[in-house]
Design a protein around this motif. Sequence first.
Motif, PDB file in Angstrom:
ATOM      1  N   VAL A  74       6.776   4.026  -7.582  1.00 43.26           N
ATOM      2  CA  VAL A  74       5.678   2.779  -7.483  1.00 43.26           C
ATOM      3  C   VAL A  74       4.746   3.037  -6.554  1.00 43.26           C
ATOM      4  N   SER A  75       3.592   3.118  -6.894  1.00 43.82           N
ATOM      5  CA  SER A  75       2.477   3.887  -5.736  1.00 43.82           C
ATOM      6  C   SER A  75       1.517   2.388  -5.643  1.00 43.82           C
ATOM      7  N   THR A  76       0.994   2.308  -4.569  1.00 42.08           N
ATOM      8  CA  THR A  76       0.446   1.365  -3.945  1.00 42.08           C
ATOM      9  C   THR A  76       0.982  -0.084  -4.025  1.00 42.08           C
ATOM     10  N   LEU A  77       2.106  -0.197  -3.377  1.00 42.35           N
ATOM     11  CA  LEU A  77       2.969  -1.318  -3.614  1.00 42.35           C
ATOM     12  C   LEU A  77       2.236  -2.662  -3.122  1.00 42.35           C
ATOM     13  N   GLU A  78       2.549  -3.736  -4.126  1.00 42.93           N
ATOM     14  CA  GLU A  78       1.941  -4.956  -3.748  1.00 42.93           C
ATOM     15  C   GLU A  78       3.210  -6.004  -3.557  1.00 42.93           C
ATOM     16  N   LEU A  79       2.789  -7.117  -2.884  1.00 37.60           N
ATOM     17  CA  LEU A  79       4.046  -7.960  -2.647  1.00 37.60           C
ATOM     18  C   LEU A  79       4.575  -8.378  -3.903  1.00 37.60           C
ATOM     19  N   GLY A  80       4.119  -8.713  -4.913  1.00 39.40           N
ATOM     20  CA  GLY A  80       4.790  -9.030  -6.198  1.00 39.40           C
ATOM     21  C   GLY A  80       5.733  -7.991  -6.747  1.00 39.40           C
ATOM     22  N   ASP A  81       5.580  -6.809  -6.307  1.00 43.75           N
ATOM     23  CA  ASP A  81       6.728  -5.592  -6.555  1.00 43.75           C
ATOM     24  C   ASP A  81       7.974  -5.833  -6.225  1.00 43.75           C
ATOM     25  N   SER A  82       8.216  -6.848  -5.173  1.00 42.01           N
ATOM     26  CA  SER A  82       9.463  -7.004  -4.470  1.00 42.01           C
ATOM     27  C   SER A  82      10.342  -7.602  -5.819  1.00 42.01           C
ATOM     28  N   ALA A  83      11.458  -6.822  -5.969  1.00 42.76           N
ATOM     29  CA  ALA A  83      12.362  -7.266  -6.970  1.00 42.76           C
ATOM     30  C   ALA A  83      13.818  -6.244  -6.976  1.00 42.76           C
ATOM     31  N   LEU A  84      14.553  -6.484  -7.913  1.00 38.56           N
ATOM     32  CA  LEU A  84      15.609  -5.680  -8.126  1.00 38.56           C
ATOM     33  C   LEU A  84      15.374  -4.710  -9.187  1.00 38.56           C
ATOM     34  N   TYR A  85      15.508  -3.554  -8.863  1.00 38.14           N
ATOM     35  CA  TYR A  85      14.998  -2.329  -9.931  1.00 38.14           C
ATOM     36  C   TYR A  85      16.144  -1.897 -10.353  1.00 38.14           C
ATOM     37  N   LEU A  86      16.705  -2.085 -11.825  1.00 35.04           N
ATOM     38  CA  LEU A  86      17.736  -1.603 -12.279  1.00 35.04           C
ATOM     39  C   LEU A  86      17.591  -0.438 -13.269  1.00 35.04           C
ATOM     40  N   CYS A  87      18.544   0.489 -13.363  1.00 36.06           N
ATOM     41  CA  CYS A  87      18.386   1.416 -14.327  1.00 36.06           C
ATOM     42  C   CYS A  87      19.564   1.286 -15.258  1.00 36.06           C
ATOM     43  N   GLY A  92       0.813  -1.199   0.200  1.00 38.09           N
ATOM     44  CA  GLY A  92       0.002   0.040   0.020  1.00 38.09           C
ATOM     45  C   GLY A  92       0.840   1.324   0.097  1.00 38.09           C
ATOM     46  N   GLN A  93       1.990   0.979   0.305  1.00 42.18           N
ATOM     47  CA  GLN A  93       2.865   2.445   0.308  1.00 42.18           C
ATOM     48  C   GLN A  93       3.448   2.821  -1.012  1.00 42.18           C
ATOM     49  N   GLN A  94       4.135   3.653  -0.859  1.00 45.56           N
ATOM     50  CA  GLN A  94       4.565   4.157  -2.365  1.00 45.56           C
ATOM     51  C   GLN A  94       6.187   4.273  -2.321  1.00 45.56           C
ATOM     52  N   VAL A  95       6.763   3.904  -3.342  1.00 46.36           N
ATOM     53  CA  VAL A  95       8.419   4.395  -3.152  1.00 46.36           C
ATOM     54  C   VAL A  95       8.763   4.974  -4.484  1.00 46.36           C
ATOM     55  N   THR A  96       9.962   5.909  -4.062  1.00 44.92           N
ATOM     56  CA  THR A  96      10.543   6.650  -5.295  1.00 44.92           C
ATOM     57  C   THR A  96      11.986   6.089  -5.222  1.00 44.92           C
ATOM     58  N   LEU A  97      12.307   5.515  -6.539  1.00 50.50           N
ATOM     59  CA  LEU A  97      13.849   5.253  -6.773  1.00 50.50           C
ATOM     60  C   LEU A  97      14.419   6.170  -7.543  1.00 50.50           C
ATOM     61  N   PRO A 138       1.460  -2.143 -15.126  1.00 46.37           N
ATOM     62  CA  PRO A 138       0.392  -1.316 -14.765  1.00 46.37           C
ATOM     63  C   PRO A 138       0.790   0.310 -14.527  1.00 46.37           C
ATOM     64  N   GLY A 139      -0.216   1.090 -14.379  1.00 43.43           N
ATOM     65  CA  GLY A 139       0.106   2.407 -14.298  1.00 43.43           C
ATOM     66  C   GLY A 139       0.509   2.861 -12.963  1.00 43.43           C
ATOM     67  N   ARG A 140       0.498   1.821 -11.969  1.00 42.66           N
ATOM     68  CA  ARG A 140       1.199   2.158 -10.665  1.00 42.66           C
ATOM     69  C   ARG A 140       2.788   2.412 -10.958  1.00 42.66           C
ATOM     70  N   PHE A 141       3.249   1.991 -11.938  1.00 40.57           N
ATOM     71  CA  PHE A 141       4.430   2.181 -12.119  1.00 40.57           C
ATOM     72  C   PHE A 141       4.746   3.476 -13.271  1.00 40.57           C
ATOM     73  N   SER A 142       5.687   4.546 -12.672  1.00 43.94           N
ATOM     74  CA  SER A 142       5.723   5.810 -13.377  1.00 43.94           C
ATOM     75  C   SER A 142       6.921   6.147 -13.299  1.00 43.94           C
ATOM     76  N   GLY A 143       7.440   7.059 -14.067  1.00 43.75           N
ATOM     77  CA  GLY A 143       8.854   7.639 -13.782  1.00 43.75           C
ATOM     78  C   GLY A 143       8.855   9.207 -14.692  1.00 43.75           C
ATOM     79  N   ARG A 144      10.300   9.634 -14.489  1.00 44.57           N
ATOM     80  CA  ARG A 144      10.272  10.961 -15.121  1.00 44.57           C
ATOM     81  C   ARG A 144      11.763  11.244 -15.127  1.00 44.57           C
ATOM     82  N   GLN A 145      12.176  12.168 -16.100  1.00 48.85           N
ATOM     83  CA  GLN A 145      13.375  12.461 -16.380  1.00 48.85           C
ATOM     84  C   GLN A 145      13.713  13.836 -16.164  1.00 48.85           C
ATOM     85  N   PHE A 146      14.887  14.205 -15.402  1.00 45.98           N
ATOM     86  CA  PHE A 146      14.851  15.572 -15.152  1.00 45.98           C
ATOM     87  C   PHE A 146      15.763  16.344 -16.351  1.00 45.98           C
ATOM     88  N   SER A 147      16.388  17.688 -16.374  1.00 46.75           N
ATOM     89  CA  SER A 147      16.836  18.333 -17.372  1.00 46.75           C
ATOM     90  C   SER A 147      18.112  17.832 -17.503  1.00 46.75           C
TER      91      SER A 147
END
Lengths: 113, 112
Positions: A78-91, A16-21, A61-70
């Motif tokens: 990632v908003s409204t976190l689900e258990l299945g969102d547990s992962a390694l996020y790579l950029c 249910g929480q949200q996170v910003t990476l 799903p739309g819960r995943f969003s991003g942006r890029q700065f200048s």
Amino acid sequence: KAGVTQTPRYLIKTRGQQVTLSCSPISGHRSVSWYQQTPGQGLQFLFEYFSETQRNKGNFPGRFSGRQFSNSRSEMNVSTLELGDSALYLCASSSGTEGETQYFGPGTRLLVL
Amino acid sequence: GQSLEQPSEVTAVEGAIVQINCTYQTSGFYGLSWYQQHDGGAPTFLSYNGLDGLEETGRFSSFLSRSDSYGYLLLQELQMKDSASYFCAFPSGSSNTGKLIFGQGTTLQVKP
């Protein structure tokens, strides 16, 4: 040149929480791509940002969003976190014209409880 | 659809040669990349084949045959440090896109 950096490296959240990476690409690189890596699904493309615009989008799903700065730094949220969102996020960063050659950051390991 | 298939595991001994195969399915194919990932680490770029044939980079070589929708990564003089996962991938959408489609990865175990 400094490599791709990602913060934070580890994160524990509850459902249910949200996170910003955050991701800082290699200097001069204008493209930043985000991937989710899990043991079951492997490396899956989330989205790519180039010159502050989303250039490509994966099948998430739309819960995943991003942006890029200048300055080419990018964030994903990632908003409204689900258990299945547990992962390694790579950029990964690339020049923007050679997408086949991407330079990955160390990743953010997200655990959702 | 778009997909890549590669073996899930390969085992070889130190000093030997190993080949990791990759077959793919897609329209608008631009080329095949290979990445290496050690446990707990980030994927690192190894090679890219935009044209048919063999590309050599030190102990590693990569091959592509567009007519067969097939490529492989060849690792020679295997060392213990080569134990890692290896992924084939292709750009999706255009040749310069940052959208890579990855195979499921091949875990290479090098034994003494």
